[in-house]
Design an enzyme around this catalytic site. Structure first.
Site, PDB file in Angstrom:
ATOM      1  N   HIS A 110       0.758  -1.135   0.070  1.00  0.00           N
ATOM      2  CA  HIS A 110      -0.004   0.104   0.185  1.00  0.00           C
ATOM      3  C   HIS A 110       0.727   1.327   0.039  1.00  0.00           C
ATOM      4  O   HIS A 110      -0.013   2.544  -0.008  1.00  0.00           O
ATOM      5  CB  HIS A 110      -0.816  -0.051   1.382  1.00  0.00           C
ATOM      6  N   LYS A 162      -8.528  13.562   5.149  1.00  0.00           N
ATOM      7  CA  LYS A 162      -7.792  12.454   4.915  1.00  0.00           C
ATOM      8  C   LYS A 162      -6.750  12.162   6.124  1.00  0.00           C
ATOM      9  O   LYS A 162      -6.714  13.131   6.901  1.00  0.00           O
ATOM     10  CB  LYS A 162      -7.058  12.347   3.820  1.00  0.00           C
ATOM     11  N   ARG A 163      -6.065  11.179   6.271  1.00  0.00           N
ATOM     12  CA  ARG A 163      -5.018  11.361   7.579  1.00  0.00           C
ATOM     13  C   ARG A 163      -3.935  12.275   7.427  1.00  0.00           C
ATOM     14  O   ARG A 163      -3.619  12.668   6.120  1.00  0.00           O
ATOM     15  CB  ARG A 163      -4.563   9.814   7.325  1.00  0.00           C
ATOM     16  N   LYS A 210       0.788  14.048   2.110  1.00  0.00           N
ATOM     17  CA  LYS A 210      -0.821  14.223   1.690  1.00  0.00           C
ATOM     18  C   LYS A 210      -0.710  15.982   1.543  1.00  0.00           C
ATOM     19  O   LYS A 210      -1.846  16.562   0.853  1.00  0.00           O
ATOM     20  CB  LYS A 210      -1.721  13.899   2.681  1.00  0.00           C
ATOM     21  N   THR A 216      -8.614   6.676  -1.735  1.00  0.00           N
ATOM     22  CA  THR A 216      -9.965   6.242  -2.243  1.00  0.00           C
ATOM     23  C   THR A 216     -10.959   7.408  -1.693  1.00  0.00           C
ATOM     24  O   THR A 216     -12.008   7.163  -2.285  1.00  0.00           O
ATOM     25  CB  THR A 216     -10.447   4.740  -1.018  1.00  0.00           C
ATOM     26  N   LYS A 246     -14.472   8.589  -3.798  1.00  0.00           N
ATOM     27  CA  LYS A 246     -15.887   8.873  -2.854  1.00  0.00           C
ATOM     28  C   LYS A 246     -16.365  10.127  -3.367  1.00  0.00           C
ATOM     29  O   LYS A 246     -17.523  10.677  -3.437  1.00  0.00           O
ATOM     30  CB  LYS A 246     -15.533   8.983  -1.459  1.00  0.00           C
TER      31      LYS A 246
END
Length: 775
Positions: free
Chosen positions: A325, A512-513, A518, A620, A624
């Site tokens: 991942h 998100k995390r 990110k 993901t 969404k």
């Protein structure tokens, strides 16, 4: 007796109450238990059927009750009962999420289980029944704080304790019982029920009476406390030795318990001839966390059933498959040999055997001793878990096209050259049942009215919506739905956060995390640059925008916590500026979780997917948002690339350096030169050190500043290329802001994204796993 009658009966007999007088907890218990009675007849395994087993440290399930009622076809009956009794079904929003996950890894696992059950694929999940899940997040003067997340505060009526299937897990100085709790995984109205088995650690002897009688009270309960620590929380802080030991214990605990269970089930049906074991079970390792399962299965087969190592290895290799991942080096787990010997010494000889077998195999392939080092399972006094996973399994997959290519060409290149046939791609997906049918009923009904309801189990059907993209009535209705979802989110935020948001603003969302790659910090810098641009007149005719963030930082992740504080400081500055009242707003929602995402995603206009190209394996959240009709503001990274392929680059906002450009500039990249030569960048970056914002003496902001310009011991300056992408990102945002003025044209982009989201169903992904890896 129908479902409603069962609910009434349980309220009467077990709680001595009626629906009107019942508490939310009592209603939840009765509804859940009545539903469990309904599914009981379908919750069984078929003898002789091969089953896939999904081993994951995380299962981010979310709130179960609404999804389970929908999948059982009981939602309407339950709602009718509540209406009759004068109860709002929304009362179940008080129920805590089953927050047994941190982010995309755990949510993906939950989506996969839903998809498998909805398509009659025999897949069971195995993980840990954490007592407190991740954590509840709160903000104290803008700083993240954490408290225990007691997800069982309303009970756990969806789990069944299976005491008779308990096993013992042994560590060097400790033995614990692993008690399975089984949750039904319910297919969408199809009679298929799979199982999520979560393991709970309990003491062999829960209470030492003699120690207690000798007034040694702590010693009397020490064994119980030591056992319960194993599943106390998801991802304990591992900045210290004891935290790393606890993580290793967690991984071995659920891996060993699961391997023992599979062996016990097999021998009960087939005896001790293990030649058909891999024909009965396929085990998918969800990242490296469960990789210790490989030597553990080999150990059980060798020690308990006297197989030779070669026989056990062949069985293991045919049984296991590995999903990678991440390309992040820190996430490709490595355990010190000394720690393995301290915690699970019984497993280490089998790791050595795997290492030695690999060395012999490399020699037969004429790979020299010097070249062999990059393959070694034991290297630099550490056990390399990703290498073990690739070697001792028959399949290694990435989770997006670009990610798999990076694995093959860079991160696991030597392994790909050795075993090219083992590598494959399985682009991630999401379940449209939770992420559209459940969380966005207005859009779901709109779609069903136009193309029927087959999309609920076949998301490729959504492509039929493309024919309505130029239908003015359909587009107007689509826009009205988005406005309604915005209004609903505003109402929720006002109640939950105490903040009023204008539903007519653009909703620009990054949830998100919290991790540096990110690039929530890049988002913050861009917002600040926009703020200054409006203030000094550089930016004119700005479409009002609210920037929404949701994320949790790991408790020991100092820099991530600094980013949260910084964003909250920006939000506070903008909130008190009267010139910004009708132009800009920033809000970092607290305790972001699955249920919050179900409200934020349908309301979003712009989905922020801005990771540095080549760092996000898939994502993901991007899927969404797309499914619910938002455009992607993103880099060519992860599944963003495939989203653009499906919906068109012209209908999204793609910016920034791509993988090749980053590779080309990496060795000569000098963020300080960019900083010195770009007044806009210098202005926003200096706010970290010039007193514009206050980090209350924590040193967080200065640390962020120096990490970008000077680097740190573990990485180069501006490791994630924020300054390289800064202006291109700001330009893309301003383009989207201008485009939004033509609301119909912007809505058309959103509509096209929604209509082309079919590829990103986890139904497609799980079928590919089943057909190409497991069965």
């Amino acid at each position: 007796m129908n479902f409603s009658q069962k609910v009434l009966q349980i309220l009467d007999e077990q709680h001595n109450t009626t629906p009107k007088k019942a508490t939310t907890k009592q209603l939840y218990d009765a509804v859940s238990k009545a539903a469990m009675l309904n599914l009981k007849k379908d919750w069984k395994t078929t003898p002789g059927q091969k089953r896939a087993c999904y081993l994951s440290a995380e299962f981010l399930i979310g709130r179960l009750v609404y999804a389970n009622l929908m999948n059982l076809g009981l939602a309407k009956e339950c709602e009718d009962l509540f209406i009759k009794e004068g109860i709002d079904l929304k009362c179940f929003e008080e129920i805590e999420d089953d927050a047994l996950g941190n982010g995309g890894l755990g949510r993906l696992a939950a989506c996969f289980l839903d998809s498998a059950a909805s398509h009659h694929i025999p897949l069971d999940g195995f993980g840990i029944r954490y007592r407190y899940g991740l954590f509840k997040q709160y903000f104290d003067n803008g700083f993240q704080g954490e408290s225990a997340d007691d997800w069982q505060s309303f009970g756990d009526p969806w789990s069944v304790r299976k005491e008779d299937e308990a096993v013992t897990v042994s560590f060097r100085n400790q033995q614990v019982k692993a008690i399975p709790y089984d949750m039904p995984v319910i297919g969408y109205q199809n009679g298929c029920v799979n199982t999520l088995r979560l393991w709970q650690a309990e003491p062999i002897n829960g209470f030492n009476f003699h120690a207690f009688n000798d007034l040694k009270y702590d010693e009397a309960v020490k064994e119980a406390n030591d056992a319960e620590n194993i599943n106390a929380v998801l991802y304990p802080n591992d900045n210290g030795y004891e935290g790393r030991v606890l993580r290793l214990k967690q991984q071995y605990f659920f891996s060993s318990a699961t391997m023992q269970t599979l062996v016990n089930r097999y021998t009960a049906e087939y005896g001790e001839n293990f030649s058909a074991f891999a024909d009965c079970y396929a085990v998918q390792l969800n990242d490296t966390h469960p990789t210790i399962s490989i030597p553990e299965l080999i150990r059980i087969l060798c020690e308990d059933y006297l197989l030779t190592f070669e026989e056990a290895f062949e069985i293991a290799q045919k049984t296991f498959a590995y999903t990678n991942h991440t390309i992040m080096a820190e996430a490709l787990e490595k355990w010190d040999v000394s720690m393995i010997l301290d915690v699970i010494p019984q497993v280490y000889p089998y790791i050595v055997m795997l290492h030695n077998r690999l060395s012999r195999e490399l020699k037969t392939k004429n790979i020299t001793s010097d070249t062999q080092k990059c393959y070694h399972i034991i290297a630099d006094n550490q056990v390399q878990m990703a290498r073990m996973a690739v070697y001792a399994s028959h399949s290694t997959n990435g989770v997006a096209q670009i990610h798999t290519e990076i694995l093959k060409n860079e991160v696991l290149h030597e392994w790909y050259m050795l075993y090219p046939q083992r590598f494959n791609n399985k682009t991630n997906g999401i379940t449209q049942r939770r992420w559209l049918a459940l969380c966005n009923k207005e859009l779901s009904n709109f779609i069903t009215e136009h193309i029927g309801d087959k999309w609920i189990t076949d998301l490729d059907e959504l492509k039929k919506m493309q024919t309505y993209v130029d239908d003015e009535t359909a587009l107007n209705t689509f826009m009205q739905i988005k406005s309604e979802k915005k209004r609903q989110l505003c109402d929720y935020i006002k109640a939950y956060e105490g903040v009023e948001i204008n539903p007519n603003f653009i909703f620009d969302v990054q949830i998100k995390r919290l991790h540096e790659y990110k690039r929530q910090l890049l988002n913050a810098f861009s917002i600040l640059d926009t703020y200054y641009g409006i203030k000094d007149g550089r930016i004119k005719d700005f479409t009002p925008t609210v920037y929404l963030f949701g994320a949790k930082a790991a408790p020991g992740y100092f820099r991530a916590k600094g980013i949260i504080k910084y964003i909250n400081e920006i939000a506070k500055m903008i909130a008190v500026d009267p010139e910004m009242k009708d132009k800009m707003q920033v809000l970092f929602v607290h305790n972001y979780n699955v249920s919050y995402a179900e409200k934020l995603i349908p309301a979003a206009d712009i989905s922020e997917q801005i990771s540095t190209a080549g760092t996000e394996a898939s994502g993901t959240g991007n899927m969404k948002f797309m499914l619910n009709g938002a455009v992607t503001m993103g880099t060519m990274d992860g599944a963003n690339i495939e989203i653009v392929e499906q919906a068109g680059r012209e209908n999204n906002y793609i910016f920034g350096a791509e993988v090749d450009e980053i590779a080309a500039v990496k060795s000569s990249y000098n963020p300080r030169n960019i900083y010195n030569n770009n007044p806009r960048i210098k202005r926003v970056l200096d706010t970290l050190i010039d007193g514009t914002f206050d980090d209350c003496g924590s040193g967080m902001f200065a640390e962020l500043y120096h990490a970008i310009l000077d680097g740190a011991s573990w990485h180069q300056p501006d490791h994630y290329f924020l300054l390289l992408d800064f202006e291109r990102y700001c330009d893309a945002r301003m383009q989207a802001n201008r485009d939004y003025k033509d609301k119909k044209a912007f809505a058309k982009k959103c509509f096209i994204n929604m209509a082309n989201a079919g590829k990103f169903s986890s139904d497609r992904t799980i079928k590919q796993y089943a057909e190409e890896i497991w069965f």
